[in-house]
Design a protein around this motif. Sequence first.
Motif, PDB file in Angstrom:
ATOM      1  N   GLN A   8       0.827  -1.202   0.000  1.00  0.00           N
ATOM      2  CA  GLN A   8       0.000   0.000   0.000  1.00  0.00           C
ATOM      3  C   GLN A   8       0.864   1.256   0.000  1.00  0.00           C
ATOM      4  OE1 GLN A   8      -2.393   0.538   3.524  1.00  0.00           O
ATOM      5  NE2 GLN A   8      -3.495   2.296   2.698  1.00  0.00           N
ATOM      6  N   ARG A  12       1.198   3.947  -3.137  1.00  0.00           N
ATOM      7  CA  ARG A  12       0.863   5.359  -2.938  1.00  0.00           C
ATOM      8  C   ARG A  12       2.033   6.268  -3.316  1.00  0.00           C
ATOM      9  NH1 ARG A  12      -2.026   9.463  -3.812  1.00  0.00           N
ATOM     10  NH2 ARG A  12      -2.136  11.035  -2.146  1.00  0.00           N
ATOM     11  N   SER A  15       2.174   6.444  -7.015  1.00  0.00           N
ATOM     12  CA  SER A  15       1.071   7.244  -7.516  1.00  0.00           C
ATOM     13  C   SER A  15       1.354   8.739  -7.379  1.00  0.00           C
ATOM     14  CB  SER A  15      -0.218   6.879  -6.767  1.00  0.00           C
ATOM     15  OG  SER A  15      -1.279   7.731  -7.136  1.00  0.00           O
ATOM     16  N   LEU A  46      -1.794   8.637   4.274  1.00  0.00           N
ATOM     17  CA  LEU A  46      -1.026   8.739   3.031  1.00  0.00           C
ATOM     18  C   LEU A  46      -1.568   9.797   2.073  1.00  0.00           C
ATOM     19  CD1 LEU A  46      -0.229   4.972   2.258  1.00  0.00           C
ATOM     20  CD2 LEU A  46       1.043   6.594   3.672  1.00  0.00           C
ATOM     21  N   SER A  47      -2.352  10.736   2.600  1.00  0.00           N
ATOM     22  CA  SER A  47      -2.851  11.818   1.750  1.00  0.00           C
ATOM     23  C   SER A  47      -1.739  12.828   1.493  1.00  0.00           C
ATOM     24  CB  SER A  47      -4.054  12.494   2.395  1.00  0.00           C
ATOM     25  OG  SER A  47      -3.719  13.028   3.661  1.00  0.00           O
TER      26      SER A  47
END
Length: 200
Positions: A8, A12, A15, A46-47
Motif C-alpha cells: 500500500q 501510494r 502514484s 497517506l494523503s
Amino acid sequence: MEITENAQLAARLLSVMQNDILPLTEKGVAEGNKVFGGALLRKSDLSLVMAQTNKETENPLWHGEVHLLKCFYESPVSKQESTKDMIFLSTHEPCSMCMSAIAWAGFDNFFYFFSHQDSRDSFAIPHDLKMLKEVFGLEPGGYNHDNAFWRGRGIFDIMATLPDAEAKPLLNQAQRIRDHYAQLSDSYQESKDDNAIPLN
C-alpha cells in the motif's frame, strides 16, 4: 507514528510520483531545471500535503527537496501540520544538503525512487556521489540509512520484500515512471548548457 513498509505504501508513493510530482517536473525541466522533485504525505492516511520540483534556475540551493521545504514553510499548511507526522518522498536519493535539510526540518524518514547511482548513470548527474566522496569520504551507499535523525529507504527496497503478485503491478508502474523520467532527462541534458546552474 510507525510507517508500515508494504504494498500500500509503495503503491501510494508511486502514484504521487506519477500524478503529482511528474507534472510539476515537466514544467520545471521546460524552464531548464533538473528532474528532481519531492512530496510530503501524512503518515495517518497517506494523503498528499504538498508536492514540488527542482527550481535551481531560480536559486542553486532549490533542489527538489529543499524547494519543497521552502514552499511548505511559506504555506499556511506548515502551521497546521507537523513534520513528525509526515512522510518525505524524494524522486531521487537525496544529496548531502537535502539529507541534512530533511533532518533539520524534523522528519524521521525519507523514501526515494532513483538511487545516487541512477542519478550518475541514468541521468548523467554525478554531483551527489561526488559530493559525498570529496567532502565526506563516503563511497556510494556509504552513509547511514538508519541514524539518530531519520530512516532512509528506496521504494524498490520495499517492493523487493513483496510477494510476486503484489510486486508485479508496482514494478510495471515503476517502469512507466522510469521511462517518463528518461524522456525528461534527455530534455534537460539537451538544454542544460543554456542555464546558469553551477553544477548542471
